[in-house]
Write a protein that holds these residues in place. Structure first.
Motif, mmCIF file in Angstrom:
data_model
loop_
_atom_site.group_PDB
_atom_site.id
_atom_site.type_symbol
_atom_site.label_atom_id
_atom_site.label_comp_id
_atom_site.label_asym_id
_atom_site.label_seq_id
_atom_site.Cartn_x
_atom_site.Cartn_y
_atom_site.Cartn_z
ATOM 1 N N ASN A 203 44.159 29.927 -53.018
ATOM 2 C CA ASN A 203 44.783 29.928 -54.343
ATOM 3 C C ASN A 203 44.049 30.866 -55.290
ATOM 4 O O ASN A 203 44.648 31.408 -56.218
ATOM 5 C CB ASN A 203 44.799 28.509 -54.915
ATOM 6 C CG ASN A 203 45.693 27.576 -54.112
ATOM 7 O OD1 ASN A 203 46.694 28.012 -53.541
ATOM 8 N ND2 ASN A 203 45.336 26.305 -54.051
ATOM 9 N N ALA A 204 42.766 31.038 -55.050
ATOM 10 C CA ALA A 204 41.987 31.976 -55.858
ATOM 11 C C ALA A 204 40.941 32.612 -54.962
ATOM 12 O O ALA A 204 40.265 31.932 -54.196
ATOM 13 C CB ALA A 204 41.318 31.261 -57.031
ATOM 14 N N ILE A 205 40.842 33.929 -55.029
ATOM 15 C CA ILE A 205 39.860 34.661 -54.243
ATOM 16 C C ILE A 205 39.016 35.483 -55.198
ATOM 17 O O ILE A 205 39.534 36.323 -55.938
ATOM 18 C CB ILE A 205 40.536 35.581 -53.211
ATOM 19 C CG1 ILE A 205 41.400 34.739 -52.254
ATOM 20 C CG2 ILE A 205 39.495 36.357 -52.432
ATOM 21 C CD1 ILE A 205 42.193 35.561 -51.264
ATOM 22 N N ASN A 206 37.717 35.254 -55.192
ATOM 23 C CA ASN A 206 36.824 35.927 -56.119
ATOM 24 C C ASN A 206 35.816 36.766 -55.330
ATOM 25 O O ASN A 206 35.234 36.305 -54.350
ATOM 26 C CB ASN A 206 36.061 34.906 -56.988
ATOM 27 C CG ASN A 206 36.992 34.058 -57.823
ATOM 28 O OD1 ASN A 206 37.978 34.563 -58.363
ATOM 29 N ND2 ASN A 206 36.690 32.772 -57.936
ATOM 30 N N PHE A 207 35.621 37.979 -55.766
ATOM 31 C CA PHE A 207 34.607 38.851 -55.197
ATOM 32 C C PHE A 207 33.612 39.171 -56.307
ATOM 33 O O PHE A 207 34.005 39.707 -57.348
ATOM 34 C CB PHE A 207 35.222 40.146 -54.656
ATOM 35 C CG PHE A 207 36.117 39.926 -53.464
ATOM 36 C CD1 PHE A 207 35.596 39.927 -52.178
ATOM 37 C CD2 PHE A 207 37.471 39.725 -53.633
ATOM 38 C CE1 PHE A 207 36.416 39.728 -51.083
ATOM 39 C CE2 PHE A 207 38.304 39.521 -52.544
ATOM 40 C CZ PHE A 207 37.772 39.521 -51.265
ATOM 41 N N ALA A 208 32.352 38.851 -56.126
ATOM 42 C CA ALA A 208 31.328 39.101 -57.138
ATOM 43 C C ALA A 208 30.143 39.785 -56.489
ATOM 44 O O ALA A 208 29.753 39.469 -55.357
ATOM 45 C CB ALA A 208 30.882 37.799 -57.804
#
Length: 232
Positions: A203-208
């Motif tokens: 539902n949410a994909i975060n790249f940091a």
């Protein structure tokens, strides 16, 4: 001499066995001073009658020199030595010691039940093999601690199922998860994904950018601090 030779391997284990027995009693929080006394008896390594003095005295009783020259004094001394050696087997009441010089086999047709109030210690010098035909079940109230010197190998031909509130895996070198479709490798340099196809869904994909950069040793120390009874 032959009896001493047969008992030599057991004598070498006795000190370690006594230490394990004391450790088991300490972990259980029971056993009292009697367990320490019994452990000391085991630590004597020869278990009384089978030490050099006990066997030597026994030899003098059953096959010593003629009693005529000293009017039986040597025989009396030998009998006293046998008594003292045998007495060391029973420093207090409620003890049974069984000593087998070479081999022992127990065969039971249907069932066997064993009840031990506080602690049980098994010390095997070389190899232990267990074969269970259908099912094995073990219930432990608090903790299982396994330490292996070289290789721990676990194989199941169908399904491996493990469940826990928290599952921690530590490695100083690398961790490899592999299937026919690819593998995930965690090593000292980072994480490597190698597969025929990679699908990412969420539902949410975060790249940091950036990360803690903590090695396995740091994580292990943190885990030990949080749970000091865990032995890595």
């Amino acid at each position: 001499v032959s009896a001493l030779a047969l008992m030599a391997s057991v004598q070498g284990l006795a000190g370690h066995t006594a230490g394990l027995l004391k450790q088991a009693g300490s972990l259980a929080g029971g056993g009292g001073p009697g367990l320490g006394t019994f452990a000391s008896t085991v630590a004597s390594s020869a278990l009384g009658f089978h030490d050099a003095l006990g066997l030597g005295s026994r030899g003098d009783v059953v096959g010593g020199a003629s009693n005529r020259p000293d009017a039986g004094r040597g025989l009396g001394d030998a009998g006293t030595g046998v008594g003292e050696a045998a007495a060391s087997l029973f420093p207090m009441g409620g003890i049974k010691n069984t000593i087998v010089g070479a081999f022992r086999s127990d065969t039971i047709g249907v069932a066997r039940a064993e009840q031990i109030g506080t602690s049980k210690v098994t010390n095997v010098g070389q190899t232990q093999v267990t074969n269970v035909g259908k099912e094995q079940k073990t219930t432990v109230g608090r903790k299982i601690d396994v330490e292996v010197g070289e290789l721990y190998r676990l194989i199941t031909h169908d399904t491996f199922h493990g469940g826990a509130k928290t599952w921690e895996i530590f490695s100083d070198d690398k961790i490899l998860l592999s299937t026919p479709g690819g593998y995930i490798e965690l090593n000292k340099s980072g994480i490597r994904l190698h597969a025929k196809r990679i699908d990412i869904e969420g539902n949410a994909i975060n790249f940091a950018k950036g990360g803690p950069g903590e090695g396995a040793s740091c994580l292990r120390k943190a885990a030990q601090s949080a749970a000091p009874f865990v032995r890595m």
